[in-house]
Design an enzyme around this catalytic site. Sequence first.
Site, mmCIF file in Angstrom:
data_model
loop_
_atom_site.group_PDB
_atom_site.id
_atom_site.type_symbol
_atom_site.label_atom_id
_atom_site.label_comp_id
_atom_site.label_asym_id
_atom_site.label_seq_id
_atom_site.Cartn_x
_atom_site.Cartn_y
_atom_site.Cartn_z
ATOM 1 N N GLY A 35 0.839 -1.196 0.000
ATOM 2 C CA GLY A 35 0.000 0.000 0.000
ATOM 3 C C GLY A 35 0.872 1.244 0.000
ATOM 4 O O GLY A 35 2.067 1.181 0.303
ATOM 5 N N GLN A 78 2.708 9.942 1.886
ATOM 6 C CA GLN A 78 4.053 9.355 2.063
ATOM 7 C C GLN A 78 5.044 9.814 0.989
ATOM 8 O O GLN A 78 6.254 9.679 1.178
ATOM 9 C CB GLN A 78 3.965 7.824 2.057
ATOM 10 C CG GLN A 78 3.246 7.258 3.286
ATOM 11 C CD GLN A 78 3.100 5.758 3.182
ATOM 12 O OE1 GLN A 78 2.185 5.271 2.530
ATOM 13 N NE2 GLN A 78 4.000 5.034 3.797
ATOM 14 N N CYS A 89 5.264 -0.380 7.738
ATOM 15 C CA CYS A 89 5.028 0.877 7.017
ATOM 16 C C CYS A 89 6.311 1.246 6.282
ATOM 17 O O CYS A 89 7.398 1.208 6.873
ATOM 18 C CB CYS A 89 4.654 1.978 8.012
ATOM 19 S SG CYS A 89 4.317 3.563 7.219
ATOM 20 N N LEU A 90 6.160 1.621 5.026
ATOM 21 C CA LEU A 90 7.333 1.986 4.227
ATOM 22 C C LEU A 90 7.995 3.266 4.758
ATOM 23 O O LEU A 90 9.159 3.517 4.473
ATOM 24 C CB LEU A 90 6.939 2.150 2.755
ATOM 25 C CG LEU A 90 6.364 0.875 2.106
ATOM 26 C CD1 LEU A 90 5.872 1.174 0.692
ATOM 27 C CD2 LEU A 90 7.393 -0.247 2.085
ATOM 28 N N HIS A 139 -4.987 1.538 7.259
ATOM 29 C CA HIS A 139 -3.628 2.083 7.502
ATOM 30 C C HIS A 139 -3.361 3.267 6.550
ATOM 31 O O HIS A 139 -2.868 4.316 6.970
ATOM 32 C CB HIS A 139 -2.624 0.942 7.285
ATOM 33 C CG HIS A 139 -1.184 1.314 7.378
ATOM 34 N ND1 HIS A 139 -0.338 0.831 8.367
ATOM 35 C CD2 HIS A 139 -0.399 2.093 6.577
ATOM 36 C CE1 HIS A 139 0.873 1.319 8.188
ATOM 37 N NE2 HIS A 139 0.872 2.087 7.097
ATOM 38 N N GLU A 140 -3.723 3.095 5.273
ATOM 39 C CA GLU A 140 -3.468 4.168 4.284
ATOM 40 C C GLU A 140 -4.386 5.370 4.521
ATOM 41 O O GLU A 140 -3.963 6.516 4.352
ATOM 42 C CB GLU A 140 -3.643 3.642 2.848
ATOM 43 C CG GLU A 140 -2.776 2.443 2.470
ATOM 44 C CD GLU A 140 -1.310 2.582 2.816
ATOM 45 O OE1 GLU A 140 -0.804 3.718 2.849
ATOM 46 O OE2 GLU A 140 -0.664 1.547 3.064
ATOM 47 N N HIS A 194 -2.894 7.547 7.021
ATOM 48 C CA HIS A 194 -1.839 8.426 6.478
ATOM 49 C C HIS A 194 -2.466 9.727 5.955
ATOM 50 O O HIS A 194 -1.887 10.802 6.122
ATOM 51 C CB HIS A 194 -1.096 7.745 5.328
ATOM 52 C CG HIS A 194 0.026 6.843 5.763
ATOM 53 N ND1 HIS A 194 1.073 7.273 6.533
ATOM 54 C CD2 HIS A 194 0.271 5.526 5.498
ATOM 55 C CE1 HIS A 194 1.922 6.265 6.738
ATOM 56 N NE2 HIS A 194 1.458 5.189 6.126
HETATM 57 O O1 K1U Z 1 1.662 2.405 4.119
HETATM 58 C C1 K1U Z 1 2.658 1.778 3.874
HETATM 59 O O2 K1U Z 1 3.756 2.218 4.185
HETATM 60 C C2 K1U Z 1 2.597 0.435 3.184
HETATM 61 C C3 K1U Z 1 2.511 -0.736 4.148
HETATM 62 C C4 K1U Z 1 1.070 -1.226 4.158
HETATM 63 C C5 K1U Z 1 0.701 -2.171 5.266
HETATM 64 C C6 K1U Z 1 1.274 -3.402 5.379
HETATM 65 C C7 K1U Z 1 0.884 -4.281 6.392
HETATM 66 C C8 K1U Z 1 -0.103 -3.909 7.264
HETATM 67 C C9 K1U Z 1 -0.662 -2.664 7.146
HETATM 68 C C10 K1U Z 1 -0.280 -1.799 6.142
HETATM 69 C C11 K1U Z 1 3.464 -1.813 3.639
HETATM 70 O O3 K1U Z 1 3.348 -2.257 2.545
HETATM 71 S S1 K1U Z 1 4.706 -2.362 4.716
HETATM 72 C C12 K1U Z 1 5.524 -3.643 3.762
HETATM 73 C C13 K1U Z 1 4.761 -4.928 3.726
HETATM 74 O O4 K1U Z 1 3.881 -5.152 4.528
HETATM 75 C C14 K1U Z 1 5.054 -5.936 2.678
HETATM 76 C C15 K1U Z 1 6.155 -5.843 1.869
HETATM 77 C C16 K1U Z 1 6.393 -6.808 0.891
HETATM 78 C C17 K1U Z 1 5.544 -7.853 0.730
HETATM 79 C C18 K1U Z 1 4.450 -7.972 1.544
HETATM 80 C C19 K1U Z 1 4.200 -7.015 2.510
HETATM 81 ZN ZN ZN Z 2 2.320 3.318 6.168
#
Ligand code: K1U
Ligand code: ZN
Length: 167
Positions: free
Chosen positions: A46, A51, A91-92, A133-134, A137
Amino acid sequence: MALLKILQYPDERLHKVAKKVQAVTDDTRKLIRDMAETMYAAPGVGLAATQVDVHERIIVVDISDMHDDLVVLINPELVASNGGREHEEGCLSVPGIYENVRRAEQITVRALNEQGETFTLEADGLLAICIQHEMDHLEGKVFVEYLSPLKQSRIRAKLKKHRRETL
Ligand code: K1U
Ligand code: ZN
């Protein structure tokens, strides 16, 4: 297409409240393509416009293994939610930190698509978690803010140390 820079917590700009998109234009669609490319490259499931330092109400989510099920939500609004469960989130903008957060289990969201048309989406499981979650943000809220002040200060210290060491 272009890869966009993702703001890193505790950057103050992550706390800005995003504004509604007034008209879905070619510029909006270009931003959405760049956001999707940035999310896939990270990799993540996401990304919110906040972000990438664009304070407009746009999110992209794709929880598929093959990166072939992109969900784009412009001006998303929560119209219903049900149940509650804890799930581990990442979260990225907060790399390397994974913590449990309690969210609604099932949600119904109304939004505009890339053509500017209104649609309604019912989501559960990881899709529902990611959308919530998004949407946080867009309100300027980062998932670590659900944690205790002690955990938050430990996370900030850990991120600072990691950035010092990788500079
Ligand atoms: O908002 C963001 O920074 C993105 C976030 C979204 C999220 C993931 C898990 C739970 C709630 C919200 C991410 O993508 S973190 C990275 C991640 O979860 C992932 C990365 C690679 C493959 C699978 C998952
Ligand atoms: Zn996030």
